[in-house]
Scaffold this motif. Sequence first.
Motif, PDB file in Angstrom:
ATOM      1  N   ILE A  56     100.439  24.922   3.251  1.00 40.20           N
ATOM      2  CA  ILE A  56     101.559  25.292   2.389  1.00 40.20           C
ATOM      3  C   ILE A  56     102.737  24.388   2.711  1.00 40.20           C
ATOM      4  CG2 ILE A  56     103.250  27.081   1.824  1.00 40.20           C
ATOM      5  CD1 ILE A  56     101.143  29.164   2.520  1.00 40.20           C
ATOM      6  N   PHE A  57     103.364  23.872   1.659  1.00 43.08           N
ATOM      7  CA  PHE A  57     104.618  23.153   1.854  1.00 43.08           C
ATOM      8  C   PHE A  57     105.686  23.783   0.980  1.00 43.08           C
ATOM      9  CE2 PHE A  57     107.761  19.966   0.573  1.00 43.08           C
ATOM     10  CZ  PHE A  57     108.317  19.725   1.824  1.00 43.08           C
ATOM     11  N   TYR A  89     103.450  15.755   6.164  1.00 37.30           N
ATOM     12  CA  TYR A  89     103.049  14.592   5.399  1.00 37.30           C
ATOM     13  C   TYR A  89     102.106  13.729   6.232  1.00 37.30           C
ATOM     14  CZ  TYR A  89     103.466  10.181   2.837  1.00 37.30           C
ATOM     15  OH  TYR A  89     103.208   9.028   2.137  1.00 37.30           O
ATOM     16  N   ASP A  90     100.954  13.423   5.640  1.00 32.60           N
ATOM     17  CA  ASP A  90      99.945  12.623   6.337  1.00 32.60           C
ATOM     18  C   ASP A  90      99.558  13.280   7.667  1.00 32.60           C
ATOM     19  OD1 ASP A  90      98.188  10.491   6.365  1.00 32.60           O
ATOM     20  OD2 ASP A  90      99.568   9.162   7.427  1.00 32.60           O
ATOM     21  N   GLN A  91      99.685  14.607   7.727  1.00 30.98           N
ATOM     22  CA  GLN A  91      99.308  15.414   8.891  1.00 30.98           C
ATOM     23  C   GLN A  91     100.146  15.124  10.135  1.00 30.98           C
ATOM     24  OE1 GLN A  91      97.309  17.829   8.553  1.00 30.98           O
ATOM     25  NE2 GLN A  91      95.803  17.385   6.965  1.00 30.98           N
ATOM     26  N   ARG A  92     101.284  14.413   9.960  1.00 31.01           N
ATOM     27  CA  ARG A  92     102.002  14.046  11.177  1.00 31.01           C
ATOM     28  C   ARG A  92     103.525  13.998  11.035  1.00 31.01           C
ATOM     29  NH1 ARG A  92     103.421   8.603  10.699  1.00 31.01           N
ATOM     30  NH2 ARG A  92     102.311   7.477   9.046  1.00 31.01           N
ATOM     31  N   ASP A  93     104.065  13.965   9.819  1.00 27.96           N
ATOM     32  CA  ASP A  93     105.500  13.707   9.682  1.00 27.96           C
ATOM     33  C   ASP A  93     106.153  14.754   8.789  1.00 27.96           C
ATOM     34  OD1 ASP A  93     107.902  12.505  10.005  1.00 27.96           O
ATOM     35  OD2 ASP A  93     107.400  10.645   8.943  1.00 27.96           O
ATOM     36  N   LEU A  94     107.411  15.081   9.099  1.00 28.21           N
ATOM     37  CA  LEU A  94     108.206  15.925   8.226  1.00 28.21           C
ATOM     38  C   LEU A  94     108.542  15.139   6.959  1.00 28.21           C
ATOM     39  CD1 LEU A  94     110.637  17.475  10.854  1.00 28.21           C
ATOM     40  CD2 LEU A  94     108.780  18.649   9.681  1.00 28.21           C
ATOM     41  N   ILE A 100     104.685  13.070  -5.901  1.00 27.13           N
ATOM     42  CA  ILE A 100     103.523  13.712  -6.509  1.00 27.13           C
ATOM     43  C   ILE A 100     102.296  12.806  -6.509  1.00 27.13           C
ATOM     44  CG2 ILE A 100     104.033  13.045  -8.871  1.00 27.13           C
ATOM     45  CD1 ILE A 100     102.772  16.470  -7.660  1.00 27.13           C
ATOM     46  N   TRP A 101     102.482  11.472  -6.685  1.00 21.71           N
ATOM     47  CA  TRP A 101     101.296  10.602  -6.707  1.00 21.71           C
ATOM     48  C   TRP A 101     100.725  10.371  -5.304  1.00 21.71           C
ATOM     49  CZ3 TRP A 101     106.132   8.991  -8.442  1.00 21.71           C
ATOM     50  CH2 TRP A 101     106.828   8.116  -7.609  1.00 21.71           C
ATOM     51  N   GLN A 102     101.482  10.696  -4.280  1.00 25.66           N
ATOM     52  CA  GLN A 102     100.960  10.659  -2.922  1.00 25.66           C
ATOM     53  C   GLN A 102     100.325  11.994  -2.533  1.00 25.66           C
ATOM     54  OE1 GLN A 102     101.132   8.071  -0.465  1.00 25.66           O
ATOM     55  NE2 GLN A 102     101.545   6.794  -2.246  1.00 25.66           N
ATOM     56  N   GLU A 103     100.948  13.078  -2.944  1.00 24.98           N
ATOM     57  CA  GLU A 103     100.481  14.413  -2.564  1.00 24.98           C
ATOM     58  C   GLU A 103      99.274  14.858  -3.382  1.00 24.98           C
ATOM     59  OE1 GLU A 103     101.726  15.683  -0.007  1.00 24.98           O
ATOM     60  OE2 GLU A 103     103.758  14.908   0.216  1.00 24.98           O
ATOM     61  N   GLY A 104      99.296  14.548  -4.684  1.00 22.89           N
ATOM     62  CA  GLY A 104      98.189  14.929  -5.548  1.00 22.89           C
ATOM     63  C   GLY A 104      98.189  16.381  -5.975  1.00 22.89           C
TER      64      GLY A 104
END
Length: 283
Positions: A56-57, A89-94, A100-104
């Motif tokens: 969840i974000f 983000y990318d399992q490592r960063d706030l 949207i095109w990165q998150e999907g």
Amino acid sequence: MYQTDPPLPPQETLPTMYDLPSEDPGGPGLPDEFHDLQPQLLYETFRPPTVSASQIFVGTDLNLYYDVRHPQWYKRPDWFAAVGVPRLYDQRDLRLSYVIWQEGVSPYVVVELLSPGTEKEDLGQTLRDVNQPPTKWEVYEQILRVPYYVVFDRYSDRLQAFQLVADRYSELELTQARIWMPTLELGLGLWQGTFQGIDRLWLRWYDALGEWIPTPTEIESQQAEQERQRAEQEHQRAEQEHQRAEQEHQRAEQAELLLEQERQRLERLAEQLRKMGIDPEQI
């Protein structure tokens, strides 16, 4: 309306979260106090039982980039939640922003808190100017296709909710100022109560039983109260044990006194028999 757009650029040329601005220097300034507190309450009580917290974000006043063909275009929702994406983000960063095109994954629910300067746009009452980015309503409805769009006016305490039906938002009829979201098994409604020392109507999440989801502070208070009650119960049990022990002690003393009285009575009787020349041992 978007089918005539040119093909997408190659994936490796797309800007990422780190390439796009995360602040809005041309914005109207910092949010007012309500715009700070209300999203905090939404964040603290958004705990859908169907989704792991790690997937969840929740974003508050965060740039939301929505169009890969216009990578500098963004909206800035007062509050939104996306489910099915990693918390980091990318399992490592706030996150600096939500691209949207990165998150999907588009937000599942967006909440806008009305203010005089944004009311018309928030309610879809503004028209798109030629060669200008789409309106907030168009982005949520037609581009991101956010399933639930909620609008709250703190000045009139009016709550409005829109659900995506086919390709358009349909306003929900709210009989009790509550919106149930079956997929999340969670609902959003108006709660009269005190948050951060302020007593008023707040937007807050509730569960399938209609109970308001507690905040971490409320959970701590509940646990402290339960601990106090347990301690009080232990004290009462200890007091009751002390009283029972005292009663047992008193009963033992009374029994000992009765035995002593009986011994004395028998001793007097024996003395009388001896005076009469009768050996009490022979009786």
